[in-house]
Design a protein around this motif. Structure first.
Motif, PDB file in Angstrom:
ATOM      1  N   GLY A 214       0.812  -1.207   0.000  1.00 36.25           N
ATOM      2  CA  GLY A 214       0.000   0.000   0.000  1.00 36.25           C
ATOM      3  C   GLY A 214       0.846   1.258   0.000  1.00 36.25           C
ATOM      4  N   TYR A 215       1.866   1.287   0.854  1.00 36.20           N
ATOM      5  CA  TYR A 215       2.748   2.453   0.881  1.00 36.20           C
ATOM      6  C   TYR A 215       3.462   2.637  -0.452  1.00 36.20           C
ATOM      7  N   ALA A 216       3.900   1.545  -1.055  1.00 40.00           N
ATOM      8  CA  ALA A 216       4.596   1.643  -2.329  1.00 40.00           C
ATOM      9  C   ALA A 216       3.686   2.259  -3.395  1.00 40.00           C
ATOM     10  N   GLU A 217       2.419   1.871  -3.416  1.00 36.67           N
ATOM     11  CA  GLU A 217       1.503   2.420  -4.412  1.00 36.67           C
ATOM     12  C   GLU A 217       1.259   3.905  -4.169  1.00 36.67           C
ATOM     13  N   LEU A 218       1.102   4.314  -2.899  1.00 36.65           N
ATOM     14  CA  LEU A 218       0.913   5.731  -2.610  1.00 36.65           C
ATOM     15  C   LEU A 218       2.149   6.539  -2.984  1.00 36.65           C
ATOM     16  N   VAL A 219       3.332   6.008  -2.707  1.00 33.90           N
ATOM     17  CA  VAL A 219       4.563   6.719  -3.049  1.00 33.90           C
ATOM     18  C   VAL A 219       4.724   6.803  -4.565  1.00 33.90           C
ATOM     19  N   ARG A 220       4.381   5.736  -5.275  1.00 36.32           N
ATOM     20  CA  ARG A 220       4.445   5.778  -6.738  1.00 36.32           C
ATOM     21  C   ARG A 220       3.545   6.887  -7.282  1.00 36.32           C
ATOM     22  N   CYS A 221       2.334   6.978  -6.764  1.00 40.53           N
ATOM     23  CA  CYS A 221       1.419   8.024  -7.214  1.00 40.53           C
ATOM     24  C   CYS A 221       1.942   9.407  -6.834  1.00 40.53           C
ATOM     25  N   TRP A 222       2.467   9.527  -5.622  1.00 40.23           N
ATOM     26  CA  TRP A 222       2.985  10.822  -5.177  1.00 40.23           C
ATOM     27  C   TRP A 222       4.127  11.289  -6.073  1.00 40.23           C
ATOM     28  N   LEU A 223       5.049  10.398  -6.395  1.00 36.04           N
ATOM     29  CA  LEU A 223       6.169  10.778  -7.256  1.00 36.04           C
ATOM     30  C   LEU A 223       5.685  11.198  -8.642  1.00 36.04           C
ATOM     31  N   GLY A 224       4.647  10.541  -9.143  1.00 36.95           N
ATOM     32  CA  GLY A 224       4.113  10.903 -10.445  1.00 36.95           C
ATOM     33  C   GLY A 224       3.502  12.286 -10.459  1.00 36.95           C
ATOM     34  N   THR A 225       2.960  12.708  -9.323  1.00 35.43           N
ATOM     35  CA  THR A 225       2.337  14.025  -9.227  1.00 35.43           C
ATOM     36  C   THR A 225       3.320  15.091  -8.762  1.00 35.43           C
ATOM     37  N   PHE A 226       4.068  14.801  -7.718  1.00 33.49           N
ATOM     38  CA  PHE A 226       4.850  15.823  -7.032  1.00 33.49           C
ATOM     39  C   PHE A 226       6.364  15.705  -7.224  1.00 33.49           C
ATOM     40  N   GLY A 227       6.849  14.582  -7.771  1.00 37.85           N
ATOM     41  CA  GLY A 227       8.289  14.406  -7.892  1.00 37.85           C
ATOM     42  C   GLY A 227       8.934  15.431  -8.812  1.00 37.85           C
ATOM     43  N   PRO A 228      10.195  15.828  -8.546  1.00 37.98           N
ATOM     44  CA  PRO A 228      11.014  15.261  -7.482  1.00 37.98           C
ATOM     45  C   PRO A 228      10.653  15.832  -6.122  1.00 37.98           C
ATOM     46  N   GLY A 229      10.841  15.002  -5.106  1.00 42.96           N
ATOM     47  CA  GLY A 229      10.650  15.439  -3.739  1.00 42.96           C
ATOM     48  C   GLY A 229      11.640  14.731  -2.853  1.00 42.96           C
ATOM     49  N   THR A 230      11.833  15.258  -1.670  1.00 37.47           N
ATOM     50  CA  THR A 230      12.797  14.699  -0.741  1.00 37.47           C
ATOM     51  C   THR A 230      12.156  13.623   0.125  1.00 37.47           C
ATOM     52  N   GLU A 231      13.001  12.872   0.797  1.00 37.64           N
ATOM     53  CA  GLU A 231      12.488  11.891   1.758  1.00 37.64           C
ATOM     54  C   GLU A 231      11.632  12.573   2.813  1.00 37.64           C
ATOM     55  N   ALA A 232      12.074  13.745   3.282  1.00 35.35           N
ATOM     56  CA  ALA A 232      11.300  14.477   4.297  1.00 35.35           C
ATOM     57  C   ALA A 232       9.926  14.868   3.768  1.00 35.35           C
ATOM     58  N   ASP A 233       9.846  15.255   2.480  1.00 37.14           N
ATOM     59  CA  ASP A 233       8.551  15.585   1.873  1.00 37.14           C
ATOM     60  C   ASP A 233       7.601  14.391   1.939  1.00 37.14           C
ATOM     61  N   ILE A 234       8.098  13.225   1.557  1.00 38.81           N
ATOM     62  CA  ILE A 234       7.235  12.040   1.460  1.00 38.81           C
ATOM     63  C   ILE A 234       6.828  11.561   2.843  1.00 38.81           C
ATOM     64  N   VAL A 235       7.766  11.572   3.794  1.00 37.47           N
ATOM     65  CA  VAL A 235       7.444  11.178   5.165  1.00 37.47           C
ATOM     66  C   VAL A 235       6.342  12.073   5.713  1.00 37.47           C
ATOM     67  N   TRP A 236       6.467  13.391   5.475  1.00 35.35           N
ATOM     68  CA  TRP A 236       5.463  14.328   5.989  1.00 35.35           C
ATOM     69  C   TRP A 236       4.113  14.107   5.311  1.00 35.35           C
ATOM     70  N   TRP A 237       4.116  14.008   3.988  1.00 40.39           N
ATOM     71  CA  TRP A 237       2.855  13.871   3.250  1.00 40.39           C
ATOM     72  C   TRP A 237       2.133  12.590   3.641  1.00 40.39           C
ATOM     73  N   LEU A 238       2.854  11.497   3.777  1.00 41.25           N
ATOM     74  CA  LEU A 238       2.256  10.213   4.135  1.00 41.25           C
ATOM     75  C   LEU A 238       1.895  10.109   5.616  1.00 41.25           C
ATOM     76  N   GLY A 239       2.580  10.895   6.450  1.00 39.95           N
ATOM     77  CA  GLY A 239       2.435  10.696   7.883  1.00 39.95           C
ATOM     78  C   GLY A 239       3.005   9.357   8.309  1.00 39.95           C
ATOM     79  N   ALA A 240       4.054   8.914   7.617  1.00 41.83           N
ATOM     80  CA  ALA A 240       4.620   7.585   7.812  1.00 41.83           C
ATOM     81  C   ALA A 240       6.015   7.694   8.413  1.00 41.83           C
ATOM     82  N   THR A 241       6.666   6.556   8.573  1.00 42.20           N
ATOM     83  CA  THR A 241       8.022   6.520   9.116  1.00 42.20           C
ATOM     84  C   THR A 241       9.039   6.560   7.976  1.00 42.20           C
ATOM     85  N   LYS A 242      10.269   6.934   8.314  1.00 42.33           N
ATOM     86  CA  LYS A 242      11.333   6.914   7.313  1.00 42.33           C
ATOM     87  C   LYS A 242      11.541   5.495   6.791  1.00 42.33           C
ATOM     88  N   THR A 243      11.415   4.515   7.674  1.00 40.46           N
ATOM     89  CA  THR A 243      11.603   3.126   7.254  1.00 40.46           C
ATOM     90  C   THR A 243      10.593   2.735   6.188  1.00 40.46           C
TER      91      THR A 243
END
Length: 388
Positions: A214-243
């Protein structure tokens, strides 16, 4: 390693976000933006107004509540979004599941503090009662459900006072994907949800993906819309962990790029540079997905403006954009009964920008037709503090 400049990031933003070349349909706009913010009900309509030529309130309501090809769902950062229907399984298995566990854990702690000795059993019994009430397919507000399940009025400690458990129970059930927001019980600009079961609203309850998938699919979609972005961007947007984010980036085979300032960003492996758009203007609402897509926002925002346009949690008010940068905000004239849209923008943006933004303000005034938007997330600038 490929380098992507701030100017290139702004070009990608406008070319992918429907702010110059509009999306053909509401569904395409939601999918193109990954999700739309819906904490403020009006954000959905105004975000679509900015991206779908000729869209009407009636068309948006039809897609949301009749065709149901896009669905409101509590997910990342305990925030309400509009999802493309086929993206729900990814959210339910990852970001929404995380929120559901957080809501359940906090409620258990609160109930234990009131003297309930078996809080998990108590929650399960109340949740079952709520689902039983909604089993007939009738959409009901939380207050209407409480008439059948009075335990939703049970008071829990909250700060110096107390609040009923009902909103937390409904948020938990929503994050679990067991109930969904059906028709809005109020005007389109207000968030007054009526609840129904997922089975009734969608025909069947979506099957959640496994968490990492599930996380992989959300990150794939996020990168398609918002990439490039940093790890900090994705962690914040997802509300997830760095791991979780690092695992997802590896799964989608994201590619590292360098950014202006020396930072590292990520793009999809097949990401290509977009053509440079013509000068463009846009008026976006509070919590618009473009404004809220990144945690690190300096590439489209003067850092000196941030305290005027965002609250301390990073939530954005209404914004005015020129050529890929925020140059101020918009609001509605409080003294005029017609509620025309007015601009508060930097004086130094130039004549072309002023004219283009004024044209957008006139267009939005016509579309709103006197409807006045009430913003929970009104920025300091919207409340009367000017930009420096």
């Amino acid at each position: 390693m490929l380098h992507i400049s701030d100017a290139e990031r702004r070009d990608r933003l406008v070319s992918r976000h429907g702010l110059v070349r509009r999306f053909d349909t509401i569904e395409a706009a939601v999918r193109g933006m990954t999700v739309l913010h819906a904490t403020e009900a009006a954000t959905v309509h105004l975000s679509l107004w900015a991206r779908v030529a000729g869209v009407t309130v009636a068309e948006i309501e039809r897609i949301l509540y009749d065709e149901r090809s896009v669905v409101k769902q509590l997910a990342m950062r305990r925030t309400l979004f509009v999802f493309p229907r086929d993206l729900l399984p990814a959210a339910l298995g990852s970001a929404a599941s995380r929120v559901a566990k957080q809501q359940r854990g906090q409620l258990m702690k609160d109930l234990a503090a009131t003297g309930i000795t078996t809080p998990e059993k108590w929650i399960d019994e109340i949740a079952g009662a709520v689902l039983g009430v909604l089993a007939d397919g009738t959409a009901r507000t939380t207050s209407e459900i409480r008439e059948h399940v009075p335990e939703l009025g049970y008071m829990r400690p909250s700060g110096p006072g107390e609040l009923p458990v009902g909103p937390v129970v409904m948020a938990m059930l929503s994050a679990e994907g067991r109930v969904l927001r059906a028709v809005n019980a109020g005007h389109w600009r207000l968030n007054k949800p009526a609840w129904t079961s997922a089975e009734h609203w969608l025909g069947q309850r979506p099957t959640a993906l496994e968490e990492s998938e599930g996380y992989a699919e959300l990150v794939r979609c996020w990168l398609g819309t918002f990439g490039p972005g940093t790890e900090a961007d994705i962690v914040w947007w997802l509300g997830a962990t760095k791991t979780a984010v690092r695992r997802a980036l590896a799964t989608v085979e994201a590619v590292e790029v360098t950014l202006d300032g020396g930072g590292t960003g990520w793009v999809l492996p097949d990401d290509t540079q977009e053509e440079r758009p013509e000068p463009w203007a846009a008026l976006l609402p509070s919590l618009d997905p473009t404004v809220m897509g990144w945690k690190e926002r300096d590439f489209y925002l003067d850092p000196a403006d941030k305290p005027y346009l965002f609250d301390s949690n990073g939530n954005a008010g209404n914004t005015a954009w020129w050529n890929g940068r925020i140059v101020g905000c918009w609001l509605q004239d409080a003294e005029d009964p017609a509620a025309p849209v007015r601009l508060v923008i930097h004086d130094n943006v130039g004549r072309q920008a002023h004219q283009a933004l004024e044209a957008e303000a006139d267009r939005l005034t016509t579309w709103l037709d006197g409807v006045r938007i009430t913003n929970v997330y009104a920025s300091p600038q919207m409340r009367g503090l000017r930009l420096p």
